[in-house]
Design an enzyme around this catalytic site. Structure first.
Site, mmCIF file in Angstrom:
data_model
loop_
_atom_site.group_PDB
_atom_site.id
_atom_site.type_symbol
_atom_site.label_atom_id
_atom_site.label_comp_id
_atom_site.label_asym_id
_atom_site.label_seq_id
_atom_site.Cartn_x
_atom_site.Cartn_y
_atom_site.Cartn_z
ATOM 1 C CB SER A 1 -1.678 15.056 -2.054
ATOM 2 O OG SER A 1 -0.598 15.069 -1.087
ATOM 3 C CG HIS B 1 -0.949 10.401 0.000
ATOM 4 N ND1 HIS B 1 -0.075 9.845 -1.389
ATOM 5 C CD2 HIS B 1 -1.241 11.613 0.093
ATOM 6 C CE1 HIS B 1 0.380 11.009 -1.996
ATOM 7 N NE2 HIS B 1 0.091 12.278 -1.335
#
EC number: 3.4.21.92
Length: 198
Positions: free
Chosen positions: A98, A123
């Site tokens: 992330s 993501h």
């Protein structure tokens, strides 16, 4: 229990004890080994600014093993990495997920690394909202705006087309170190410390 090792160093004035992170900072190494929140970001930003003040010409290395965290805290680190004069090298150890992956890709191009068994996960931003419908609408617009901003930066940092980044960040997308290199998130997979100098 959070145990921080101490290192004893011999100096011409005798022995000096450092916590391991302070000792690494002397060698211009910053550790990002946790989730990213405002406290972690303030610590990393402070270390970057301190090292720039000490020597604006010498590289700084950030070792990353992080599940990600707050977007605004991560962007404070990202902006500071771009703002300071020294080049910032990034090295993934374990996992950069992330915002951790975003910061890994934010290192100086040509100086972004991962160890062979590390993983990188990208993501789209996560968030939630509650309250009145208008508040939920405001939160939704904000997270979509953040997603667009992060995707544009990732496209620039990786060399991937924006459409590819949008598709690949739609869900959790795990990459091995070698796959992260092929994708443009890093520049080299390191097997030994001397590999970074080549």
């Amino acid at each position: 229990m959070n145990l921080i090792p101490t290192v004893i160093e011999q100096t011409n004035r005798g022995e000096r004890a450092y916590d391991i992170y302070s000792r690494l900072l002397k060698d211009r190494i910053i550790m990002l080994g946790s989730a990213i929140d405002d406290n972690v970001a303030n610590s990393i930003v402070s270390q970057l600014l301190f090292l720039e003040a000490e020597d604006p010409e010498k590289d700084i290395s950030i070792y990353i093993n992080s599940p990600g965290g707050s977007i605004t805290a991560g962007m404070a680190i990202y902006d500071t990495m771009q703002f300071i004069k020294p080049q910032v090298s990034t090295i993934c150890t374990g996992m950069a997920a992330s915002m951790g992956a975003f910061l890994l890709a934010a290192g100086e191009k040509g100086k972004r690394y991962a160890l062979p068994n590390s993983e990188v996960m990208i993501h789209q931003p996560l968030g939630g909202a509650q309250g009145q419908a208008t508040e939920i609408e405001i939160a939704a617009k904000r997270i979509l705006s953040l997603r667009d901003k992060l995707n544009k930066i990732l496209a620039e940092r990786t060399g991937q087309p924006l459409e590819v980044i949008e598709r690949d960040t739609d869900r959790d997308n795990f990459k091995t170190a070698e796959e992260a290199k092929e994708y443009g998130l890093i520049d080299k997979v390191l097997t030994r410390n001397i590999d970074a100098q080549k």
